[in-house]
Design an enzyme around this catalytic site. Structure first.
Site, PDB file in Angstrom:
ATOM      1  NE  ARG A  61      -2.735  -2.253   2.992  1.00  0.00           N
ATOM      2  CZ  ARG A  61      -3.052  -2.388   4.273  1.00  0.00           C
ATOM      3  NH1 ARG A  61      -3.615  -1.389   4.925  1.00  0.00           N
ATOM      4  NH2 ARG A  61      -2.813  -3.519   4.899  1.00  0.00           N
ATOM      5  CD  GLU A  98      -3.941  -3.570  14.412  1.00  0.00           C
ATOM      6  OE1 GLU A  98      -3.950  -3.029  13.292  1.00  0.00           O
ATOM      7  OE2 GLU A  98      -4.856  -3.425  15.242  1.00  0.00           O
TER       8      GLU A  98
HETATM    9  O1  PRP Z   1       2.377  -0.233  11.924  1.00  0.00           O
HETATM   10  P1  PRP Z   1       2.254  -1.692  11.611  1.00  0.00           P
HETATM   11  O2  PRP Z   1       1.689  -2.490  12.755  1.00  0.00           O
HETATM   12  O3  PRP Z   1       3.539  -2.265  11.095  1.00  0.00           O
HETATM   13  O4  PRP Z   1       1.167  -1.833  10.457  1.00  0.00           O
HETATM   14  C1  PRP Z   1       1.117  -0.983   9.336  1.00  0.00           C
HETATM   15  C2  PRP Z   1       1.406  -1.708   8.050  1.00  0.00           C
HETATM   16  O5  PRP Z   1       0.424  -2.743   7.814  1.00  0.00           O
HETATM   17  C3  PRP Z   1      -0.069  -2.623   6.482  1.00  0.00           C
HETATM   18  O6  PRP Z   1       0.706  -3.335   5.562  1.00  0.00           O
HETATM   19  P2  PRP Z   1       0.632  -4.914   5.345  1.00  0.00           P
HETATM   20  O7  PRP Z   1       1.887  -5.519   5.934  1.00  0.00           O
HETATM   21  O8  PRP Z   1      -0.672  -5.456   5.808  1.00  0.00           O
HETATM   22  O9  PRP Z   1       0.843  -5.107   3.796  1.00  0.00           O
HETATM   23  P3  PRP Z   1       0.138  -4.587   2.432  1.00  0.00           P
HETATM   24  O10 PRP Z   1       0.550  -3.149   2.259  1.00  0.00           O
HETATM   25  O11 PRP Z   1       0.773  -5.478   1.425  1.00  0.00           O
HETATM   26  O12 PRP Z   1      -1.359  -4.749   2.539  1.00  0.00           O
HETATM   27  C4  PRP Z   1       0.034  -1.147   6.203  1.00  0.00           C
HETATM   28  O13 PRP Z   1       0.023  -0.860   4.814  1.00  0.00           O
HETATM   29  C5  PRP Z   1       1.329  -0.755   6.872  1.00  0.00           C
HETATM   30  O14 PRP Z   1       2.455  -0.939   6.020  1.00  0.00           O
HETATM   31  N1  ADE Z   2      -6.082  -1.974  11.497  1.00  0.00           N
HETATM   32  C1  ADE Z   2      -5.455  -1.947  10.315  1.00  0.00           C
HETATM   33  N2  ADE Z   2      -6.149  -1.615   9.197  1.00  0.00           N
HETATM   34  C2  ADE Z   2      -5.530  -1.577   7.983  1.00  0.00           C
HETATM   35  N3  ADE Z   2      -4.230  -1.863   7.811  1.00  0.00           N
HETATM   36  C3  ADE Z   2      -3.513  -2.195   8.902  1.00  0.00           C
HETATM   37  N4  ADE Z   2      -2.189  -2.501   9.055  1.00  0.00           N
HETATM   38  C4  ADE Z   2      -1.985  -2.765  10.364  1.00  0.00           C
HETATM   39  N5  ADE Z   2      -3.110  -2.618  11.090  1.00  0.00           N
HETATM   40  C5  ADE Z   2      -4.074  -2.252  10.189  1.00  0.00           C
END
Ligand code: PRP
Ligand code: ADE
Length: 178
Positions: A61, A98
């Site tokens: 993302r 998370e």
């Molecule tokens: O602060 P944190 O607890 O580390 O969470 C935040 C991260 O989680 C999500 O990515 P995700 O790893 O789900 O991957 P994606 O972007 O491929 O959906 C989001 O885009 C952040 O990068």
């Molecule tokens: N609650 C949440 N919603 C969307 N993206 C996330 N990445 C980590 N926590 C998330």
């Protein structure tokens, strides 16, 4: 477009990807042209004010917003990737987020020494992802003093952890106590 108008474009999906997680879904924001443009414009103004000479975004993302901000400012984009995607030796770091564990990798060839790189991602929760990116980029020789997010989940403490690591944090929206 106001932050509240952007908030109205973000969908909350309960219990994804695990029970108890309120998933803040940007799908409905980025599929809205004015919403996407306004979000990128705000992030680009913040990155410019932070003196960005390059933008880094985390797969996946973070690529959407980070690359758009880089184009808007006319600077390069550093892709911080999930494991096994880069065809050269990388520097990598394992981290918790998370709802699980993951790993990020970067190609040192994308980073110029002492260059000011601003991190852009959609959301900060625990900060595990962004802190891993900070560590990688600093190890590769960049200066990383700012991280920008569309959404902060302050109850999970990530923005605070980033500030403790010497990284100034801005987020367009926060979801506190929800
Ligand atoms: O602060 P944190 O607890 O580390 O969470 C935040 C991260 O989680 C999500 O990515 P995700 O790893 O789900 O991957 P994606 O972007 O491929 O959906 C989001 O885009 C952040 O990068
Ligand atoms: N609650 C949440 N919603 C969307 N993206 C996330 N990445 C980590 N926590 C998330």
């Amino acid at each position: 477009m106001t932050p509240d108008a952007l908030r109205a474009l973000i969908r909350t999906v309960p219990d994804f990807p695990k029970t108890g997680i309120q998933f803040r879904d940007i799908t409905t924001l980025i599929s809205n042209g004015p919403g996407l443009a306004a979000t990128v414009e705000i992030l680009a103004e913040q990155a410019d004010a932070a003196g960005a000479k390059s933008i880094a975004g985390m797969e996946a993302r973070g690529f959407i917003f980070g690359a758009a901000v880089a184009v808007r400012l006319g600077v390069g984009f550093v892709a911080v990737r999930k494991p096994g995607k880069l065809p050269v030796p990388t520097i990598g770091v394992d981290y918790a987020l998370e709802y699980g564990m993951d790993r990020l990798e970067v190609d040192p060839a994308a980073i110029r020494q002492d260059e000011s790189i601003v991190i852009v991602d959609d959301l900060v929760a625990t900060g595990g992802t962004a802190l891993a990116a900070v560590e990688l980029l600093r190890t590769a020789g960049a200066r990383v003093d700012h991280a920008l997010f569309v959404i902060d989940l302050p109850d999970l403490g990530g923005a605070g952890r980033l500030r403790e690591a010497g990284v100034a944090v801005d987020a367009i929206l926060d979801y506190a106590g929800q």
